[in-house]
Design an enzyme around this catalytic site. Structure first.
Site, mmCIF file in Angstrom:
data_model
loop_
_atom_site.group_PDB
_atom_site.id
_atom_site.type_symbol
_atom_site.label_atom_id
_atom_site.label_comp_id
_atom_site.label_asym_id
_atom_site.label_seq_id
_atom_site.Cartn_x
_atom_site.Cartn_y
_atom_site.Cartn_z
ATOM 1 N N VAL A 93 0.173 -1.518 -0.386
ATOM 2 C CA VAL A 93 0.276 0.014 0.189
ATOM 3 C C VAL A 93 0.891 1.341 -0.687
ATOM 4 O O VAL A 93 0.611 2.230 -0.829
ATOM 5 C CB VAL A 93 -0.894 -0.176 1.436
ATOM 6 C CG1 VAL A 93 -1.571 1.348 1.319
ATOM 7 C CG2 VAL A 93 -2.443 -1.317 1.030
ATOM 8 N N LEU A 97 -6.964 -0.782 -2.772
ATOM 9 C CA LEU A 97 -6.546 -1.481 -4.590
ATOM 10 C C LEU A 97 -6.102 -2.843 -4.164
ATOM 11 O O LEU A 97 -6.388 -2.683 -2.820
ATOM 12 C CB LEU A 97 -5.147 -0.550 -4.553
ATOM 13 C CG LEU A 97 -3.980 -0.748 -3.002
ATOM 14 C CD1 LEU A 97 -3.265 -2.338 -3.205
ATOM 15 C CD2 LEU A 97 -3.043 -0.429 -3.134
ATOM 16 N N LYS A 103 -13.883 0.011 4.625
ATOM 17 C CA LYS A 103 -13.263 -0.854 3.967
ATOM 18 C C LYS A 103 -12.921 -2.079 4.640
ATOM 19 O O LYS A 103 -13.158 -2.875 3.812
ATOM 20 C CB LYS A 103 -11.685 -0.165 5.268
ATOM 21 C CG LYS A 103 -10.345 -1.435 4.437
ATOM 22 C CD LYS A 103 -10.198 -1.480 3.290
ATOM 23 C CE LYS A 103 -9.603 -2.552 3.163
ATOM 24 N NZ LYS A 103 -9.724 -2.663 1.407
ATOM 25 N N CYS A 152 -5.687 -10.122 2.849
ATOM 26 C CA CYS A 152 -6.711 -9.155 3.097
ATOM 27 C C CYS A 152 -7.974 -9.669 3.574
ATOM 28 O O CYS A 152 -8.810 -9.864 4.855
ATOM 29 C CB CYS A 152 -6.912 -8.094 2.094
ATOM 30 S SG CYS A 152 -5.507 -6.974 1.767
ATOM 31 N N LYS A 182 -8.017 -12.335 6.796
ATOM 32 C CA LYS A 182 -7.600 -11.374 7.998
ATOM 33 C C LYS A 182 -8.513 -10.459 8.206
ATOM 34 O O LYS A 182 -9.030 -10.360 9.519
ATOM 35 C CB LYS A 182 -6.406 -10.345 7.782
ATOM 36 C CG LYS A 182 -6.050 -9.083 7.538
ATOM 37 C CD LYS A 182 -5.228 -9.232 7.957
ATOM 38 C CE LYS A 182 -4.760 -7.207 7.340
ATOM 39 N NZ LYS A 182 -5.484 -6.468 7.744
#
Ligand code: NAD
Ligand code: UPG
Length: 449
Positions: free
Chosen positions: A11, A156, A210, A266, A269
């Site tokens: 990131v 992203l 998110k 991602c 978790k």
């Protein structure tokens, strides 16, 4: 604008590079000296299409800098981003130690009014903790400096990260003041020219947005894997079902590919962390628990198909499996939570050997597995077939899509393909007199049996 970014991972590095590319003056700071030294010499630590030339060009143009010197970096930024890891804690909740360490570092060095922007994926309420950590350090110094903590989650995806960053679907800004919103709007203006992409909201909603995005996508995948498993039982083909539902715009074509389970740094978790947050606030998030357990089961499904074909585990002893694909998805060398890891372990536990090939993740596999009996990392897809009894496709790299099935029949002693991403049509494989097992291809499983 002068920008500082803490964390030079997927990131931080991609964001810093894209911000530099549109003219901002960016300093990326990391505690990993080897990574920073490498970047200063043009060595890009990750494989991400399009990233390397952009890093080199912006570094050469003096708009993109890499350092381990946190004090100077904090002094540089009109805006300071936090983009460090938030790995799972022992109980699955997000571990904030890296984020809060950065917050304290910022507090120790802050010299004037600044907006601190959290880009890491963090549980609701983290901005308050970041604010408190910075305030504590400022108080210890006796410094009275105005600062604000905003949230700007990152969406992203690996393998397409530069494109996602340069052409974002949306830019979520969670902030409590017009000053912070205005600053971030100016920062992102070059990415917002074609149409309005910026969505402004309060900090907590941005933090939750998110997790909601990732949990929704993971839910779609687990849903399709569940349908695939039902299809397999009832003798239907999930690929037909997928085409039958994707055209409904309320469902859509994206993220309804069944497969060997979702991996990466991602989804696993973040679904878990959201579930933990809900739990901490006294809510049992049943759907999220199911999304996770379906995925966990799915990661073992390829092995179940292999066992089904060979009759039992004992029959796998000393068999050699060619494995195509090790990364958690194509166009990356990342193997975090990759389905291949579970499969390889299951094969080894059963006494089988593996000849594996991945276009980019070979060196990562070397790092993850080291030298070990039962694993041969090969230089090409064909090399992996040498001496193999069966082929297992785990990652859907483009180059695996159109193999020469006649050649596969000649190479594979047991004449069988296990297709963990449904790249092939059962008919074309079976026409070459190879047995075929896909995910949720009930029809083909029935015909093989
Ligand atoms: N990888 C993705 O595709 C992606 C996408 C969106 C959001 N995210 C989220 O963004 C965050 C970062 O993810 P990532 O994949 O870039 O992580 P990463 O592990 O690739 O990189 C994190 C970097 O932070 C550095 N770091 C740790 N402590 C530091 C400190 N005190 N000061 C400076 N640097 C420090 C590490 O050395 C490492 O280089 C996570 O919260 C993740 O969930 C990741
Ligand atoms: O239809 C699908 C789509 C994906 N996957 C799997 O899902 C995983 C994740 O894929 P993807 O989402 O493309 O990759 P990531 O790089 O993990 O990106 C996700 O996670 C990032 C980190 O939070 C977010 O920023 C992105 O928006 C989000 O897509 C991979 O194992 C894929 O094989 C499927 O099984 N079926």
């Amino acid at each position: 604008m002068r920008v500082t970014i803490f964390g030079t991972g997927y990131v931080g590095l991609v964001t810093g590079t894209c911000l530099a590319d549109v003219g901002h003056d960016v300093v990326c700071v990391d505690i990993d000296r080897a990574k920073v030294d490498g970047l200063n010499q043009g060595v890009i630590p990750i494989y991400e299409p399009g990233l390397e030339p952009m890093v080199k060009a912006n570094h050469a143009a003096d708009r993109l800098h890499f350092t381990t010197d946190a004090a100077t970096a904090v002094g540089h930024g009109d805006v300071i981003f936090i983009a460090v890891g938030t790995p799972p804690d022992e109980d699955g909740s997000a571990d904030l130690k890296y984020v809060l360490a950065v917050a304290r570092t910022i507090g120790r060095h802050l010299g004037g009014p600044t907006v601190i922007v959290n880009k890491s994926t963090v549980p609701v309420g983290t901005a308050d903790k970041v604010r408190a950590a910075i305030a504590e350090e400022l108080a210890a110094r006796g410094a009275d400096i105005a600062f604000e903590v905003a949230s700007n989650p990152e969406f992203l995806k690996e393998g397409d990260a530069v494109n996602d960053c340069m052409r974002p679907d949306r830019i979520v800004i969670g902030a409590g003041s017009a000053v912070a919103v205005d600053k971030l709007k100016r920062l992102y203006a070059p990415f917002n020219r074609n149409h309005e992409r910026i969505v402004v909201m309060d900090v907590r909603s941005a933090e939750l947005t998110k997790y909601a995005a990732n949990a929704m996508l993971a839910t779609k995948i687990s849903f399709m894997n569940e349908i695939a498993n039902i299809a397999e039982k009832v003798g239907a083909d999930v690929e037909m079902v997928r085409q039958g539902i994707g055209s409904d715009p309320r469902i859509g074509w994206h993220f309804i590919y069944p497969g060997a389970g979702y991996g990466g740094s991602c989804f696993p978790k973040d679904v878990q962390a959201l579930e933990r947050t809900a739990h901490q606030f006294g809510y049992r998030a049943e759907l999220l628990g199911a999304v996770e357990s379906v995925n966990d089961r799915q990661k073992g499904h390829l092995f179940e198909l292999i066992e089904r074909h060979y009759g039992n585990q004992a029959a796998l002893r000393d068999k050699t499996f060619a494995v195509w694909g090790l990364a958690f998805k194509p166009n990356t060398d990342d193997m975090r939570e990759a389905s291949s890891r579970r499969l390889l372990q299951q094969l080894w536990d059963a006494g089988a050997k593996v000849r594996a090939y991945d276009p980019e993740a070979g060196h990562e596999a070397q790092r993850v597995f080291g030298e070990r009996d039962g694993l041969e990392l090969c230089d090409s897809a064909n090399a992996a077939l040498v001496g193999a009894d069966a082929l297992v496709v785990v990652t859907e790299w483009k180059q695996f899509r159109s193999p020469d099935f006649e050649r596969l029949r000649a190479a594979l002693a047991d004449r069988v393909i296990f297709d963990g991403r449904n790249l092939y049509h059962p008919d074309e494989v079976e026409a070459a007199e190879l047995a075929y097992y896909g995910i949720g291809r009930g029809r083909s499983v029935a015909s093989v049996e």
